[in-house]
Design an enzyme around this catalytic site. Sequence first.
Site, PDB file in Angstrom:
ATOM      1  N   LYS A  42      17.022  -3.274  73.307  1.00  0.00           N
ATOM      2  CA  LYS A  42      18.245  -2.501  73.044  1.00  0.00           C
ATOM      3  C   LYS A  42      17.953  -1.003  73.030  1.00  0.00           C
ATOM      4  O   LYS A  42      18.649  -0.206  73.675  1.00  0.00           O
ATOM      5  CB  LYS A  42      18.827  -2.919  71.698  1.00  0.00           C
ATOM      6  N   ASN A  43      16.930  -0.597  72.305  1.00  0.00           N
ATOM      7  CA  ASN A  43      16.665   0.826  72.113  1.00  0.00           C
ATOM      8  C   ASN A  43      16.126   1.502  73.361  1.00  0.00           C
ATOM      9  O   ASN A  43      16.156   2.732  73.462  1.00  0.00           O
ATOM     10  CB  ASN A  43      15.697   1.027  70.945  1.00  0.00           C
ATOM     11  N   CYS A  70      25.641   1.658  62.554  1.00  0.00           N
ATOM     12  CA  CYS A  70      25.387   1.091  61.234  1.00  0.00           C
ATOM     13  C   CYS A  70      25.350   2.170  60.162  1.00  0.00           C
ATOM     14  O   CYS A  70      24.849   3.273  60.385  1.00  0.00           O
ATOM     15  CB  CYS A  70      24.057   0.339  61.238  1.00  0.00           C
ATOM     16  N   ARG A 117      22.100  10.244  58.647  1.00  0.00           N
ATOM     17  CA  ARG A 117      21.767  10.353  60.058  1.00  0.00           C
ATOM     18  C   ARG A 117      22.431  11.572  60.716  1.00  0.00           C
ATOM     19  O   ARG A 117      23.212  11.452  61.651  1.00  0.00           O
ATOM     20  CB  ARG A 117      22.163   9.072  60.804  1.00  0.00           C
ATOM     21  N   ASP A 147      13.263  -0.434  61.445  1.00  0.00           N
ATOM     22  CA  ASP A 147      14.140  -1.512  61.898  1.00  0.00           C
ATOM     23  C   ASP A 147      13.638  -2.895  61.500  1.00  0.00           C
ATOM     24  O   ASP A 147      14.384  -3.873  61.606  1.00  0.00           O
ATOM     25  CB  ASP A 147      14.314  -1.458  63.425  1.00  0.00           C
ATOM     26  N   ARG A 157      25.168  -6.721  67.877  1.00  0.00           N
ATOM     27  CA  ARG A 157      24.917  -5.416  68.485  1.00  0.00           C
ATOM     28  C   ARG A 157      23.501  -5.339  69.065  1.00  0.00           C
ATOM     29  O   ARG A 157      23.246  -4.541  69.972  1.00  0.00           O
ATOM     30  CB  ARG A 157      25.104  -4.282  67.466  1.00  0.00           C
TER      31      ARG A 157
END
Length: 417
Positions: free
Chosen positions: A22-23, A116, A121, A305, A398
């Site tokens: 994903k990242n 999220c 952030r 994570d 997600r």
Amino acid sequence: MDSIRIQGGVALQGKVRIQGSKNAALPILAATLLTGESSLIKNCPRIADVYAMVSLLKGIGCTVNWQENGLCIDASSVNCEELGAEAVTCMRSSLCLLGALIGRCGRISMEHPGGCVIGQRPIDLHIGALRQMGVEFREEEGRLMAEADKLCGAHISLPFPSVGATENVVLAAVLAEGETVLEGAALEPEITALCQYLKNCGAEIEGVGTGRLVIRGGRRLYGTDFPVPADRIVAGTYLFGCIGAGGSVFLEDAPWEEMGAVLELAERMGGRLCISKEGIYVQAPGRPRAVECIETAPYPGFPTDLQSMALAVAALADGESRIKETIFENRFRVVEELRRMGAQIEEQDGSMVLVHGVKSLHGASVEARELRGGAALVVAGLMAQGETTVTGCKFIYRGYENICRDFRELGARVTSA
């Protein structure tokens, strides 16, 4: 499918293939805008965040089609009108379109990115870095507006190795005039993948994999075929699932070379690992071992994570473990839900918890409040006795293609509803 049911207490057995990252996929998809041509992104994960990015790309004029071996993006016709609000506000990674669209079009208008709720952030690092390249920012009616008459190379030093800020600088710099030197760049493998994709397209980038990147901009970029690497966080999730539930599993295509800190912790918690070029074989013969201190850190340290998964396993460990979170200030939202399952977790301050391992967890109804914490609750359900129901699973989808299918392939009794 907003809930997942797990009948716990079953040791895991078998093998599962690890999906694309994903990242890595999301910034690479943003980077396709810079080519003005077609690219085939292979091994692209079919997850909610990728679908949201596809929606954004289509909304600004790209032609996007799923194929058997990947995702084909034709970015030859791009308009730089406003980005779709819904996809932006539900996905933090839409922020990487900032650097890409400024590089391609010289301007962008977008909602503040969402995702999220795991901390404040702020995007100050992104804005400060891009300002040094000639980008002007303003806010109008709650929207972020950015514009640059001309992007110019600059010498930029990041005070913190932010992954997102690094991505945005790289994306803007490859089409900027002159040379950009980025000091303090993030070292995450996803940055390496982005740089390698851009180099395959014709960009000139030196220092890939180090904290100092030199990007010589202004070169024409071409479309290319590029494989997304395997997801180290998904691999870590399934690895800790085995450590907690017991058994023996093979994680096919797991990117072990990117998982040094994760594998070290898994061994400290009692896992027996065998590494090969095909992936990771793990055995967990008994109750997990407690670990004196687990501390998250930027890569190559232990990833934030996977902190929630380590926390879930520590809840069942033989002894006390301390977990310190150094990246995000709101990463312990899963603690309350784990307590519903019988975990004994003491919050010492906003950045540290003390976990008193218990002999068993019990099934309960719990709620996912963010992506990785939700996956950790599924892991906890595998470890618990009885039935666990996890709601709020939109967060989990997600980042995981099909977490229920994957754990079923390992013998777990997991269903979605």
